[in-house]
Design a protein around this motif. Structure first.
Motif, PDB file in Angstrom:
ATOM      1  N   ILE A 113       0.893  -1.097  -0.141  1.00 13.47           N
ATOM      2  CA  ILE A 113      -0.041  -0.112   0.003  1.00 13.47           C
ATOM      3  C   ILE A 113       0.924   1.233  -0.077  1.00 13.47           C
ATOM      4  O   ILE A 113       1.524   1.373   1.030  1.00 13.47           O
ATOM      5  CB  ILE A 113      -0.879   0.078   1.214  1.00 13.47           C
ATOM      6  CG1 ILE A 113      -1.911  -1.121   1.116  1.00 13.47           C
ATOM      7  CG2 ILE A 113      -1.843   1.195   1.303  1.00 13.47           C
ATOM      8  CD1 ILE A 113      -2.882  -1.328   2.302  1.00 13.47           C
ATOM      9  N   ASN A 114       0.848   1.848  -1.187  1.00 18.53           N
ATOM     10  CA  ASN A 114       1.779   2.940  -1.279  1.00 18.53           C
ATOM     11  C   ASN A 114       1.096   4.431  -0.846  1.00 18.53           C
ATOM     12  O   ASN A 114       1.930   5.395  -0.363  1.00 18.53           O
ATOM     13  CB  ASN A 114       1.995   3.218  -2.915  1.00 18.53           C
ATOM     14  CG  ASN A 114       2.965   4.387  -3.204  1.00 18.53           C
ATOM     15  OD1 ASN A 114       2.458   5.401  -3.362  1.00 18.53           O
ATOM     16  ND2 ASN A 114       4.137   4.190  -3.234  1.00 18.53           N
ATOM     17  N   GLN A 115      -0.277   4.488  -0.942  1.00 17.05           N
ATOM     18  CA  GLN A 115      -0.776   5.811  -0.254  1.00 17.05           C
ATOM     19  C   GLN A 115      -2.244   5.598  -0.006  1.00 17.05           C
ATOM     20  O   GLN A 115      -2.995   4.692  -0.440  1.00 17.05           O
ATOM     21  CB  GLN A 115      -0.713   6.620  -1.729  1.00 17.05           C
ATOM     22  CG  GLN A 115      -1.121   8.178  -1.722  1.00 17.05           C
ATOM     23  CD  GLN A 115      -0.795   8.739  -2.775  1.00 17.05           C
ATOM     24  OE1 GLN A 115      -0.018   8.491  -3.779  1.00 17.05           O
ATOM     25  NE2 GLN A 115      -1.126   9.976  -2.920  1.00 17.05           N
ATOM     26  N   ILE A 116      -2.978   6.335   0.828  1.00 18.61           N
ATOM     27  CA  ILE A 116      -4.163   6.524   1.322  1.00 18.61           C
ATOM     28  C   ILE A 116      -4.692   7.690   0.708  1.00 18.61           C
ATOM     29  O   ILE A 116      -4.216   8.795   0.906  1.00 18.61           O
ATOM     30  CB  ILE A 116      -4.498   6.307   2.601  1.00 18.61           C
ATOM     31  CG1 ILE A 116      -3.860   5.126   3.129  1.00 18.61           C
ATOM     32  CG2 ILE A 116      -5.643   6.310   2.931  1.00 18.61           C
ATOM     33  CD1 ILE A 116      -4.439   3.628   2.722  1.00 18.61           C
ATOM     34  N   ILE A 117      -5.813   7.721  -0.272  1.00 22.89           N
ATOM     35  CA  ILE A 117      -6.215   9.045  -0.942  1.00 22.89           C
ATOM     36  C   ILE A 117      -7.635   9.010  -0.336  1.00 22.89           C
ATOM     37  O   ILE A 117      -8.208   8.274   0.094  1.00 22.89           O
ATOM     38  CB  ILE A 117      -6.150   8.879  -2.566  1.00 22.89           C
ATOM     39  CG1 ILE A 117      -7.063   7.436  -2.942  1.00 22.89           C
ATOM     40  CG2 ILE A 117      -4.978   8.649  -3.171  1.00 22.89           C
ATOM     41  CD1 ILE A 117      -7.029   7.367  -4.475  1.00 22.89           C
ATOM     42  N   GLU A 118      -8.034  10.297  -0.454  1.00 21.58           N
ATOM     43  CA  GLU A 118      -9.162  10.784   0.287  1.00 21.58           C
ATOM     44  C   GLU A 118     -10.362  10.945  -0.963  1.00 21.58           C
ATOM     45  O   GLU A 118     -11.365  11.146  -0.264  1.00 21.58           O
ATOM     46  CB  GLU A 118      -9.158  12.025   0.886  1.00 21.58           C
ATOM     47  CG  GLU A 118      -7.935  12.038   2.090  1.00 21.58           C
ATOM     48  CD  GLU A 118      -8.479  10.827   3.062  1.00 21.58           C
ATOM     49  OE1 GLU A 118      -9.525  10.702   3.347  1.00 21.58           O
ATOM     50  OE2 GLU A 118      -7.511  10.407   3.666  1.00 21.58           O
ATOM     51  N   LYS A 119     -10.064  11.107  -2.025  1.00 21.28           N
ATOM     52  CA  LYS A 119     -11.334  11.681  -3.207  1.00 21.28           C
ATOM     53  C   LYS A 119     -10.843  11.084  -4.419  1.00 21.28           C
ATOM     54  O   LYS A 119      -9.770  10.691  -4.654  1.00 21.28           O
ATOM     55  CB  LYS A 119     -11.405  12.994  -3.169  1.00 21.28           C
ATOM     56  CG  LYS A 119     -10.317  14.042  -3.451  1.00 21.28           C
ATOM     57  CD  LYS A 119     -10.505  15.430  -3.284  1.00 21.28           C
ATOM     58  CE  LYS A 119      -9.313  16.145  -3.740  1.00 21.28           C
ATOM     59  NZ  LYS A 119      -8.323  16.142  -2.731  1.00 21.28           N
TER      60      LYS A 119
END
Length: 368
Positions: free
Chosen positions: A75-81
């Motif tokens: 998991i490289n990134q948690i995005i919000e939208k």
């Protein structure tokens, strides 16, 4: 008989004294089996993905942890939208985004089913398909564990969406790779052979003692190949447009500039090969074994680099073709501008400068 045995012994001595022959006999088979054994794989490992969690409940966190715990995904990134998805795909590192719907856990309990959208970067259709299959497999294992304690079976429906290549056309993967391979081989191999031919004929020394400076001689020898390679690049792009219906989403001008940069990089590499090769045969062997196999196996042309062992991933960074394939896919399929591929462009510029500088240094040594 003694003469024959003596002759055979002499041949053995010649082979063992020639380090190049020993390398071809023993080094190349070992190198090839290692390359093919580790690089050729349909599996994926440590593929970078992003998470878009609209629910952020206990169930989604549990699924995310399960996916993260597998060695298939990182998991490289948690995005919000939703609007964050396209920019991270254009950067090229993240290969998939898992989007959990709102009220995921609530719907799973009350309606017995919830949805996950698997959005994949389909510029490499084989990897995109494999990612989708692996995510589905992990979800099925999770459901099997959960349904042991429930009378009514839960269902998690994974909806796959392929971006940049929704029809999963393999030509979208092969055209950039074939273009890279042709430009690399024509530019580097033909240049190295051209110069070593002069060495074998004994005319290179005549040129070098002429009033023309050595640097001008070398540039003059390779300059025609710039135009020949540009013609090749134009031909491949036209064929991909009109025969294979491959789109060019980005700037055609930027694509042309990047192609010329890669051609010059390849020419510089060809000059470097020529400085360490005394004969055309040696230059051909180095070009074929030293360029063709790495371009096919270690550039990400066919097999994903992230699935290879870490040492091979590190080695792939010195392959110019790797960076050009990222550039060309970004421009043609994703429509990215220089702001997304500046790093790869800078790496090619540094490689070109290094190859030319080292070649000039070696030619100066030969002239002294």
């Amino acid at each position: 008989m003694k003469r024959f045995i003596g002759f055979v012994k002499k041949e053995f001595y010649h082979i063992f004294r020639d380090k190049r022959s020993l390398f071809i006999l023993f080094g190349m088979p070992i190198a090839q089996i290692l390359l093919f054994g580790f690089a050729i794989t349909n599996e994926i490992n440590n593929v970078d993905i992003a998470i878009l969690d609209h629910s952020k409940d206990a169930t989604t966190k549990e699924i995310i942890n399960k996916i993260s715990a597998s060695h298939y995904f990182s998991i490289n990134q948690i995005i919000e939208k939703e609007s964050d998805i396209e920019p991270i795909f254009k950067k090229g590192k993240v290969k998939a985004v898992l989007s959990f719907e709102k009220d995921f856990s609530k719907k799973l309990i009350t309606q017995n089913h919830s949805n996950i959208q698997v959005i994949t970067d389909a510029t490499d259709p084989n990897t995109a398909n494999t990612i989708s299959n692996y995510v589905n497999a992990i979800l099925q294992i999770y459901l099997k564990e959960q349904n042991k304690n429930h009378t009514s079976a839960y269902q998690i429906i994974a909806q796959t969406r392929m971006v940049y290549n929704p029809e999963l056309k393999s030509v979208y993967m092969f055209v950039p790779g074939v273009m890279t391979m042709i430009l690399m081989l024509v530019s580097a191999m033909m240049t190295s052979i051209s110069i070593t031919r002069e060495k074998e004929l004994g005319t290179m020394e005549i040129l070098l003692v002429s009033p023309i400076k050595p640097f001008q001689v070398v540039i003059g020898k390779v300059f025609p190949y710039i135009f020949l390679s540009i013609i090749n690049a134009i031909t491949i792009i036209l064929l991909s447009l009109f025969i294979f219906k491959m789109p060019i989403q980005g700037s055609l001008f930027l694509l042309g500039l990047e192609s010329v940069l890669f051609i010059i990089t390849s020419l510089a590499l060809g000059i470097l090969i020529s400085t360490i090769s005394a004969t055309q045969q040696t230059a051909m062997m180095i070009s074929l074994m030293g360029l063709m196999l790495p371009v096919i196996l270690l550039s990400g042309f066919i097999f994903p680099i992230t699935s290879m062992p870490v040492p091979m991933q590190i080695i792939s960074n010195i392959i110019p073709a790797k960076w050009f394939i990222i550039i060309i896919k970004g421009i043609m399929l994703k429509g990215v501008g220089l702001q997304f591929i500046w790093k790869e462009t800078l790496i090619l510029l540094i490689m070109t400068t290094f190859f030319i500088g080292l070649s000039i240094k070696k030619y100066k040594i030969r002239l002294e």
